[in-house]
Design an enzyme around this catalytic site. Structure first.
Site, PDB file in Angstrom:
ATOM      1  N   TYR A 215      55.705 121.239  87.912  1.00  9.96           N
ATOM      2  CA  TYR A 215      54.677 119.933  88.185  1.00  9.96           C
ATOM      3  C   TYR A 215      56.007 120.171  86.259  1.00  9.96           C
ATOM      4  O   TYR A 215      56.409 121.028  85.654  1.00  9.96           O
ATOM      5  CB  TYR A 215      53.500 119.983  87.429  1.00  9.96           C
ATOM      6  CG  TYR A 215      53.156 121.368  86.656  1.00  9.96           C
ATOM      7  CD1 TYR A 215      53.390 121.603  85.189  1.00  9.96           C
ATOM      8  CD2 TYR A 215      52.518 122.662  87.173  1.00  9.96           C
ATOM      9  CE1 TYR A 215      53.038 122.987  84.356  1.00  9.96           C
ATOM     10  CE2 TYR A 215      51.906 123.556  86.319  1.00  9.96           C
ATOM     11  CZ  TYR A 215      52.560 123.813  84.930  1.00  9.96           C
ATOM     12  OH  TYR A 215      51.940 124.389  84.591  1.00  9.96           O
ATOM     13  N   ASP A 293      42.024 135.726  76.193  1.00 11.72           N
ATOM     14  CA  ASP A 293      42.382 136.972  76.617  1.00 11.72           C
ATOM     15  C   ASP A 293      41.670 138.598  76.225  1.00 11.72           C
ATOM     16  O   ASP A 293      42.141 139.336  77.129  1.00 11.72           O
ATOM     17  CB  ASP A 293      44.246 137.229  76.676  1.00 11.72           C
ATOM     18  CG  ASP A 293      44.676 136.313  78.082  1.00 11.72           C
ATOM     19  OD1 ASP A 293      44.022 134.851  78.837  1.00 11.72           O
ATOM     20  OD2 ASP A 293      45.935 135.821  78.745  1.00 11.72           O
TER      21      ASP A 293
END
Ligand SMILES: Cc1cc2nc3c(=O)[nH]c(=O)nc-3n(C[C@H](O)[C@H](O)[C@H](O)COP(=O)(O)OP(=O)(O)OC[C@H]3O[C@@H](n4cnc5c(N)ncnc54)[C@H](O)[C@@H]3O)c2cc1C
Length: 397
Positions: A215, A293
């Protein structure tokens, strides 16, 4: 009588830590960020930002900068690895904004990090500070760093990534597991592949044991690609020593020519090994909690790791506004209670997609393709539970 605002130490100035810092500061808290690196950087290329995360970034005041730097993909398109046949296609923009009041964005990580950093006082980001220890003192938390600096705060937020030191101190040692997947990541100047006539959209190519995603980012000037392949072992020296554009081309040999053209147009290509951890039973101990995370790493196969870290910051700020003054530790537990079911669901879905995206050609793959033809499960409508959610709104308030 007005109370002194809580002081909060955020460890880690990644996308999660900095977003939380901005959200907490805008909510009236006194925030400092401690980052081990000597400058603010993000490695890697692009990132998909679903409307669930874009909504929060716009609310924090980053709309103008994102409108300038990010790209609004018109669609998401899943294709078959060899012949390019369409498996699924769904509109993204302006559909997401119509449905959920926020766009779907694709953005360069470095652009995103600098946009978020622009919303936080530079002098409160303490670079070159690697946290090595912390201790709860009952009514405060003490943290210390490898340069000998020691700080006190009312609360501490560990946003220090998958190898989190805060997590290890709170919950014990547990090494992340290699997930058997390696990504080749690259950025290609748009003019080099102009002849391909790529639409401003996101495309994923699905094949046996691998998938390839691309993208545009950076105002459409660069095409970001990530090619995932399965591997049994990971050895850093072995991987980083090689010419990886050639290696990436070899990994996608036999795929549709568009895939090879994109890889070959890159000057360089980075390799990234995927690591995983089991969902945690808890994130918060006393006056310390985790975010992003550090507590819920996930495979990027729902493109939601950073998005969920951004959501964490919004919920954390809302919980502390609602109850932080009276009982900060309970506000942290509430934050965790609200966040864990959602991120665990996404961790599970991301794991399942690793299998689903990489099916070998055969009956299971044909069944998946047939299901996708009718299901449209990547469409914004089908992802209402994900995209329509507002992490800054607390239930029952
Ligand atoms: C190939 C790939 C593609 C991805 N695509 C997407 C996507 O499209 N959409 C999406 O939402 N997510 C995506 N993700 C996931 C996303 O990148 C992560 O979930 C996100 O960056 C995590 O942010 P974080 O702030 O929690 O952690 P990190 O980005 O890891 O930041 C942690 C920070 O803490 C610092 N730190 C570490 N230890 C210490 C210490 N002891 N003391 C002080 N500082 C410390 C680090 O230097 C770092 O700056 C992708 C991931 C990969 C690998």
């Amino acid at each position: 009588m007005t109370r002194t605002p809580l002081t909060i130490a955020v460890i880690g100035a990644g996308i999660g830590g900095l977003t939380a810092a901005v959200a907490l500061r805008q909510a009236g808290f006194h925030v400092n960020v401690y980052e081990q690196a000597t400058e603010l950087t993000e490695v890697g290329g692009g990132i998909n930002m679903g409307p669930n995360a874009a909504r929060i970034l716009y609310r924090l005041g980053f709309g103008d900068a994102l409108d300038l730097e990010a790209v609004r993909p018109a669609s998401t398109h899943q294709r078959r690895w060899q012949d390019g046949r369409t498996l699924q296609r769904a509109p993204l923009n302006p559909r997401c904004e119509e449905l959920y009041g926020a766009p779907h964005l694709t953005v360069h990580r470095a652009d995103l990090l600098s946009i978020i950093a622009s919303g936080f006082p530079r002098e409160r980001v303490h670079l070159g500070h690697r946290l090595v220890g912390l201790a709860d003192k009952g009514d405060s938390v003490e943290a210390w760093f490898d340069d000998g600096v020691r700080v006190m705060a009312d609360l501490l937020v560990g946003a220090d990534g998958i190898h989190s030191t805060v997590r290890t101190v709170l919950l014990g040692e547990e090494a992340p597991r290699f997930a058997g997947c390696v990504a080749y990541r690259g950025l290609v100047p748009a003019e080099r592949i102009a002849d391909l006539g790529l639409p401003i959209g996101s495309q994923s190519w699905l094949g046996p044991g691998a998938h390839f995603v691309h993208y545009f980012v950076s105002r459409g000037r660069l095409l970001n690609f990530v090619g995932w392949t399965e591997h049994d072992t990971w050895n850093r020296e072995d991987w980083t020593d090689r010419a990886t554009v050639a290696r990436a081309l070899a990994a996608f040999d036999g795929w549709h020519p568009q895939v090879g053209r994109i890889i070959a147009a890159a000057d360089t290509c980075f390799v990234w090994a995927l690591f995983d951890r089991e969902p945690l039973p808890r994130w918060s101990v006393d006056r310390t909690t985790l975010l992003g995370d550090a507590c819920h790493p996930m495979y990027p196969f729902m493109a939601q790791g950073a998005a969920q870290a951004i959501e964490d910051g919004a919920t954390l700020a809302a919980c502390l506004v609602a109850g932080g003054d009276d009982n900060p530790a309970e506000a942290l537990r509430r934050y965790e209670r609200l966040r864990r079911p959602r991120v665990t669901r996404l961790q599970d879905m991301s794991r399942a997609n690793k299998i689903r995206f990489h099916l070998p050609d055969g009956p299971a793959q044909m069944a998946r393709d047939a299901e996708w033809e009718t299901a449209g499960d990547r469409s914004p409508e089908a992802l209402r539970w994900l995209y329509g959610f507002d992490a800054g709104e607390l239930p029952g308030l």
